[in-house]
Scaffold this active site. Sequence first.
Site, PDB file in Angstrom:
ATOM      1  N   HIS A 106       0.832  -1.202   0.000  1.00 23.42           N
ATOM      2  CA  HIS A 106       0.000   0.000   0.000  1.00 23.42           C
ATOM      3  C   HIS A 106       0.869   1.255   0.000  1.00 23.42           C
ATOM      4  CE1 HIS A 106      -3.236  -2.768   1.227  1.00 23.42           C
ATOM      5  NE2 HIS A 106      -4.050  -1.851   0.747  1.00 23.42           N
ATOM      6  N   LYS A 152      -0.514   4.834   4.575  1.00 23.39           N
ATOM      7  CA  LYS A 152      -1.386   3.882   5.267  1.00 23.39           C
ATOM      8  C   LYS A 152      -0.872   3.629   6.682  1.00 23.39           C
ATOM      9  CE  LYS A 152      -3.724  -0.597   4.718  1.00 23.39           C
ATOM     10  NZ  LYS A 152      -5.047   0.002   4.934  1.00 23.39           N
TER      11      LYS A 152
END
Length: 239
Positions: free
Chosen positions: A131, A135
């Site tokens: 990600h 995040k």
Amino acid sequence: MRVGLVGNGKMGRMIDALCAQTEDWQVAGFVGPGAFETLDEMGDLDVAIDFSYPGNLSMLLDTAVRRRLPLVIGTTGLTAQQGEAIRAASAQAPIVWANNFSTGVTVLRRLARQAAEALGGEFDIEIVETHHNQKEDAPSGTAKMLLEAVDPRGEYALVYGREGRPGKRGHEIGIHALRGGTVAGEHSVHFFGAMEEIELRHRADSREIFARGALRAAAFAVTAKPGLYSMEDVLFGGK
């Protein structure tokens, strides 16, 4: 159909933009800073979609039970107690609850479960997720969902990354989180056997796929009976 959006962050605004492109949906408003405080202020609604924060859940469920209002819940970070509250409310209203609303990830989850059932204990399993660098949590909720698919009874030990001299691999599943750049999300499930490997992978190029999936879930919810549903129910009808 009139939809109330709970949360006016990135996902809420993206759903709003998608609704503006079609005559099928009309956004009645947002619950969030600078907007409405409750869904009741929006008048008649066909469904509500929640991508906000756990603090809104009590209001959301109270409204759903009182008005028999279908819900789509995509907020993450809920406690076990809040999960039980969702299950209780689903006896009075249809609720679609998922960590990931991508239709592709939903298919990946089913494929991963079927592969694990067919391969049994003969293949080693590893899960890798990637990600963007903003995040906050790891592993991702989707990685946890994939883990539940391949190990529904919790029979494997879990290894979150490896370092030092871990020695011979045991009866375990490795879960690895990569973070960097602007990656919207990528998830892979690896099955390593003797002289062969199977990899199931899904990559998201934009968060828009989650917004489209949420609207698909909302269309399902408005015609469903009271109950708790997943994205597999939305796509496969419980089959």
